[in-house]
Structure formats: structure tokens, C-alpha cells
Write a protein that holds these residues in place. Structure first.
Motif, PDB file in Angstrom:
ATOM      1  N   THR A   1     -28.050  46.041 -11.003  1.00 44.50           N
ATOM      2  CA  THR A   1     -27.617  46.500 -12.153  1.00 44.50           C
ATOM      3  C   THR A   1     -28.211  47.923 -12.498  1.00 44.50           C
ATOM      4  O   THR A   1     -29.678  48.169 -11.943  1.00 44.50           O
ATOM      5  N   SER A   2     -27.749  49.139 -12.629  1.00 43.99           N
ATOM      6  CA  SER A   2     -28.282  50.361 -13.039  1.00 43.99           C
ATOM      7  C   SER A   2     -28.369  50.623 -14.310  1.00 43.99           C
ATOM      8  O   SER A   2     -27.594  50.257 -15.294  1.00 43.99           O
ATOM      9  N   TYR A   3     -29.435  51.162 -14.602  1.00 44.15           N
ATOM     10  CA  TYR A   3     -29.829  51.845 -15.858  1.00 44.15           C
ATOM     11  C   TYR A   3     -29.951  53.127 -16.081  1.00 44.15           C
ATOM     12  O   TYR A   3     -30.745  53.856 -17.054  1.00 44.15           O
ATOM     13  N   ALA A   4     -29.250  53.725 -15.118  1.00 42.43           N
ATOM     14  CA  ALA A   4     -29.260  55.385 -15.196  1.00 42.43           C
ATOM     15  C   ALA A   4     -28.650  55.850 -16.596  1.00 42.43           C
ATOM     16  O   ALA A   4     -28.977  57.153 -16.694  1.00 42.43           O
ATOM     17  N   ASN A   5     -27.981  54.992 -17.253  1.00 49.13           N
ATOM     18  CA  ASN A   5     -27.306  55.545 -18.425  1.00 49.13           C
ATOM     19  C   ASN A   5     -28.330  55.806 -19.713  1.00 49.13           C
ATOM     20  O   ASN A   5     -28.145  56.465 -20.526  1.00 49.13           O
ATOM     21  N   THR A   6     -29.466  55.029 -19.391  1.00 55.01           N
ATOM     22  CA  THR A   6     -30.425  55.157 -20.503  1.00 55.01           C
ATOM     23  C   THR A   6     -31.833  55.719 -19.951  1.00 55.01           C
ATOM     24  O   THR A   6     -32.774  55.877 -20.981  1.00 55.01           O
ATOM     25  N   GLU A   7     -32.056  55.672 -18.800  1.00 52.15           N
ATOM     26  CA  GLU A   7     -33.416  56.215 -17.955  1.00 52.15           C
ATOM     27  C   GLU A   7     -33.377  57.647 -17.536  1.00 52.15           C
ATOM     28  O   GLU A   7     -32.495  57.833 -16.816  1.00 52.15           O
ATOM     29  N   ARG A   8     -34.537  58.226 -17.388  1.00 45.14           N
ATOM     30  CA  ARG A   8     -34.626  59.404 -16.688  1.00 45.14           C
ATOM     31  C   ARG A   8     -34.935  59.117 -15.321  1.00 45.14           C
ATOM     32  O   ARG A   8     -35.455  58.027 -14.973  1.00 45.14           O
TER      33      ARG A   8
ATOM     34  N   GLU B   1     -35.776  49.295  -8.137  1.00 46.20           N
ATOM     35  CA  GLU B   1     -35.752  50.539  -7.612  1.00 46.20           C
ATOM     36  C   GLU B   1     -36.160  51.658  -8.780  1.00 46.20           C
ATOM     37  O   GLU B   1     -35.607  51.665  -9.848  1.00 46.20           O
ATOM     38  N   SER B   2     -37.027  52.429  -8.327  1.00 48.09           N
ATOM     39  CA  SER B   2     -37.685  53.379  -9.464  1.00 48.09           C
ATOM     40  C   SER B   2     -36.678  54.832  -9.301  1.00 48.09           C
ATOM     41  O   SER B   2     -37.222  55.616 -10.326  1.00 48.09           O
ATOM     42  N   GLY B   3     -35.613  55.182  -8.604  1.00 49.52           N
ATOM     43  CA  GLY B   3     -35.046  56.162  -8.671  1.00 49.52           C
ATOM     44  C   GLY B   3     -34.616  56.525  -9.959  1.00 49.52           C
ATOM     45  O   GLY B   3     -35.176  57.566 -10.418  1.00 49.52           O
ATOM     46  N   ARG B   4     -33.541  56.112 -10.283  1.00 45.32           N
ATOM     47  CA  ARG B   4     -33.251  56.345 -12.055  1.00 45.32           C
ATOM     48  C   ARG B   4     -33.110  54.857 -12.433  1.00 45.32           C
ATOM     49  O   ARG B   4     -32.221  54.833 -13.549  1.00 45.32           O
ATOM     50  N   PHE B   5     -33.840  53.948 -11.821  1.00 45.13           N
ATOM     51  CA  PHE B   5     -33.982  52.523 -12.423  1.00 45.13           C
ATOM     52  C   PHE B   5     -32.770  51.643 -11.862  1.00 45.13           C
ATOM     53  O   PHE B   5     -31.625  51.920 -12.800  1.00 45.13           O
ATOM     54  N   ALA B   6     -32.919  50.945 -11.250  1.00 43.12           N
ATOM     55  CA  ALA B   6     -31.790  49.943 -10.677  1.00 43.12           C
ATOM     56  C   ALA B   6     -32.617  48.720 -10.472  1.00 43.12           C
ATOM     57  O   ALA B   6     -33.712  48.667  -9.897  1.00 43.12           O
ATOM     58  N   VAL B   7     -32.015  47.469 -10.747  1.00 40.61           N
ATOM     59  CA  VAL B   7     -32.748  46.244 -10.447  1.00 40.61           C
ATOM     60  C   VAL B   7     -31.723  45.306  -9.701  1.00 40.61           C
ATOM     61  O   VAL B   7     -30.597  45.284 -10.120  1.00 40.61           O
ATOM     62  N   SER B   8     -32.206  44.823  -8.569  1.00 45.21           N
ATOM     63  CA  SER B   8     -31.196  43.930  -7.742  1.00 45.21           C
ATOM     64  C   SER B   8     -32.135  42.409  -7.735  1.00 45.21           C
ATOM     65  O   SER B   8     -33.187  42.351  -7.465  1.00 45.21           O
TER      66      SER B   8
END
Length: 378
Positions: A214-221, A359-366
Motif C-alpha cells: 500500500t502506497s500513501y504517496a497521495n497524502t505524504e511528502r 518504505e520511507s520513500g514517499r511512504f509505502a508499507v508491505s
């Protein structure tokens, strides 16, 4: 149709490098370099790591060669040969070449017959992306034998020579903290998993029950990045007049915005809670919780967040990581963790495992749920 991890391999270059020898390999940058090293290593808990460069900062293995080394070891432990590979899914954060894709180089260096390939690019989660691609192709009946691998060669990016002309950002000539601390955090290595449509005839195989990304790039910097001097997204390194000018501005250095890291902890626990609420796993049934994290301090933060939310979390003794001994290998870490657990005989038939890779890139969690089965069991 189910899919199983039937064999694993890892490739950790050279001998383990203890903390006191780190700067003999990557050198020092800025007057406060050694003090920062002690502070960083105290926080992360790493004692040794591996480098694919020598003390003259000469590259001994390419990133591609690391990946191929891990694949060869996995195949050697299986009932197939390189000729039987139907798919190569290869992940990395920093490939040897900008183009073509990383999997093309891995396939070429491996020398196996024509097959399908896929390259997954990112940071830590790219390794899970490769594994999910292999898993889904086997489950769909598209492939019988698929190899997923992840490899990182970060040391050559951290060599002191690469920072000679980078514009200093403090009076003592030190480079930015968000760049400097990563020089001591990251290391080199690769891991590979053979995924097949049936378990191995002997030993323990790991049935892949599900993989969630799951990516949270839509809400995170953007938190961890390379290719820009800041995380505003307004100027890429390609927008500079030359690559040299981009390098001087620090746009070709890997960075991490430390102030955003608590977001990753909260999102990781949020995803854990979502999967728990959906009934995807039972914490009490888990034998192991293999987890990739960048520091022992991050692990403590996750445990506190789970306690704060009053969640049923895996007990501390079920957590497993080899961070302190092999370092932070990014996308390859979870592969190397699993390979070690299987090799040491830590996993028994019937054991259930929940893998976590934030992952701290633009925040994703697996997350991934695996069940161990004995030889030949279907």
C-alpha cells in the motif's frame, strides 16, 4: 493454484565490516564525520555490514553481479536449473545503469535462456513488489518457476570522493545531516527467492498466502529521495545545465528527511491494524514476525505505537531481524532475513510468518503472510 518459496539465496560481498572500520572503506566527509558515525550507529544498533567496494574505494562487484550471485545460490538449492527459469523479477533502489531496466542486466549476466523479465524500482518496497509479481504469475498459472531478487550496492554512492565538490551546508564544512547519516546506515548485498507452483520435495517451503502493498504517496511528502536537492519536487537533477552542476548542489546524493520518519511508524501500524481488522492474520498464531527496519530505535517506536493503540501485536520474541549483523540492505533486507532463517533451521512445518517491509520513500508499507510446509506437502 498456490505458490511456494522453495529455495532462497543471498550474496553478501566481502567479510563483515565492523563499525570502527567503516571510514576505511567509504572515507570521512566533513569535520564532524566521526562523531556523527558514533551517534548514528548507536541509534541504529548496527555492528557489522558488508561492502562491495574495497579500502581503495574500488568497486569489486556490480549491483547486477550481487543479484546474480544470490539467484545462483537459490537455484543451486532447488530442483531446477537456470534453464528452467520462466520469469526474473528484479528489484533495486539504484541500478548499475539508468537504462535499460535492472532485470535486463541481471538476465544478461545470469546467461539463462530467454524468459520474461520485470524490473521493480523504488526503495525498500521494490523487493516485495518483485516477489508479488513472481507470486501472482505462478498463482495465475502463467509461470511454473519464477525468480524474485533484490539487490543493493549503495557504498559506491557513499564514497568520500563523491562529496569532494558537493557544496557544504554548515560552517565546519560538513554536508547536510540528511545526507551524512545515511553513509553509516546503508550497506550492500542481495537476496533471491525461487517461487514455484508446488513445494520442494525435501525440506521446508514457504506457501505465500498473500502479499499486501500500500502506497500513501497521495497524502505524504517525499521522505527518502535522490535526484533533487530538496523534496519540493520542483527541480529534478535533469533540470540543471549539467550533471556536474546538479552534483555540486547535492541533487545526486541520497537524502532522507528525518523529521518525516515518525509518519512511517504511524502508517506501518495503521496498515497492520487494517489487515488485522480484516481478519487477514491472527497475531496469536504467528510463529515469526520477520521485519525490515532501519534501526533498533525504529523498532522500539513501532512497538510503542502498537501499545498506544492497544492492538494485538506479535510478541517481542517473535520479531526477527539480522540488521545488527548485515546492516540495512534496503530492498534486499527481507530476502536476506528469510534466507538466514531457513538456513539456520529456525522455521518448522506449520509455522505462520507475517513479514513487514515499510518504505520511507514517499511512504509505502508491505506485509506478506507465509505458511511453512514440509517437503512434498500440497
Amino acid at each position: 493454484m498456490p505458490a511456494y518459496i522453495t529455495a532462497m539465496g543471498s550474496f553478501l560481498p566481502g567479510e563483515p565490516v565492523p563499525n570502527e572500520e567503516v571510514e576505511e572503506y567509504i572515507g570521512s566527509v566533513g569535520r564532524a564525520s566521526s562523531g556523527l558515525r558514533e551517534q548514528t550507529l548507536d541509534n541504529c544498533g548496527i555492528k557489522t555490514r558488508h561492502y562491495a567496494i574495497d579500502k581503495q574505494q574500488k568497486t569489486l562487484f556490480s549491483n547486477t553481479e550481487l543479484a546474480v550471485g544470490a539467484i545462483r545460490r537459490a537455484v543451486e538449492r532447488s530442483n531446477i536449473t537456470l534453464d528452467d527459469i520462466d520469469l526474473i523479477a528484479a528489484a533495486t533502489g539504484l541500478p548499475d545503469l539508468i537504462a535499460p531496466g535492472f532485470a535486463s542486466g541481471v538476465h544478461g549476466e545470469l546467461g539463462s535462456p530467454p524468459c520474461e523479465i520485470v524490473s521493480t524500482h523504488g526503495i525498500c518496497s521494490s523487493g516485495m513488489m518483485a516477489l508479488k509479481n513472481a507470486y501472482l504469475q505462478v498463482v495465475a498459472g502463467e509461470k511454473k518457476n519464477a525468480v524474485a531478487c533484490a539487490s543493493e550496492l549503495i557504498s559506491r554512492l557513499m564514497k568520500s570522493d563523491r562529496f569532494t565538490d558537493v557544496r557544504p551546508v554548515s560552517d565546519d564544512g560538513a554536508i547536510a545531516m540528511e545526507i551524512a547519516f545515511l553513509r553509516y546506515m546503508l550497506s550492500d548485498g542481495a537476496g533471491a527467492a525461487l517461487v514455484q507452483d508446488r513445494p520442494a520435495a525435501e525440506g521446508i517451503s514457504l506457501r505465500i498466502d498473500w502479499i499486501s502493498l500500500t502506497s500513501y504517496a497521495n497524502t505524504e511528502r517525499t521522505c527518502m529521495y535522490m535526484g533533487a536537492a530538496d523534496n519540493s519536487g520542483k527541480r529534478s537533477w535533469l533540470d540543471y545545465p549539467s550533471a556536474a552542476e546538479a552534483a555540486v548542489d547535492g541533487a545526486l546524493a541520497l537524502r532522507q528527511d528525518l523529521g518525516l520518519l515518525p509518519h512511517l511508524v504511524r502508517l506501518g501500524v495503521k496498515e497492520y491494524q487494517r489487515l488485522l481488522d480484516e481478519g487477514r492474520f491472527d497475531p496469536d498464531e504467528l510463529a515469526w514476525f520477520p521485519a525490515h527496519y532501519s534501526s533498533e530505535r525504529m523498532k522500539s517506536m513501532v512497538l510503542k505505537e502498537i501499545e498506544k493503540k492497544k492492538l494485538r501485536g506479535p510478541s517481542v520474541e517473535k520479531w526477527y531481524s539480522n540488521l545488527t549483523r548485515v546492516g540495512n540492505i534496503g530492498s534486499a533486507s527481507i530476502y536476506v532475513i528469510l534466507e538466514e532463517m531457513l538456513g539456520e533451521g529456525m522455521i518448522s512445518a506449520g509455522d505462520k510468518l507475517l513479514l513487514m517491509v515499510p518504505e520511507s520513500g514517499r511512504f509505502a508499507v508491505s506485509f506478506a503472510h507465509l505458511t511453512a510446509v514440509s517437503g512434498g506437502e500440497v
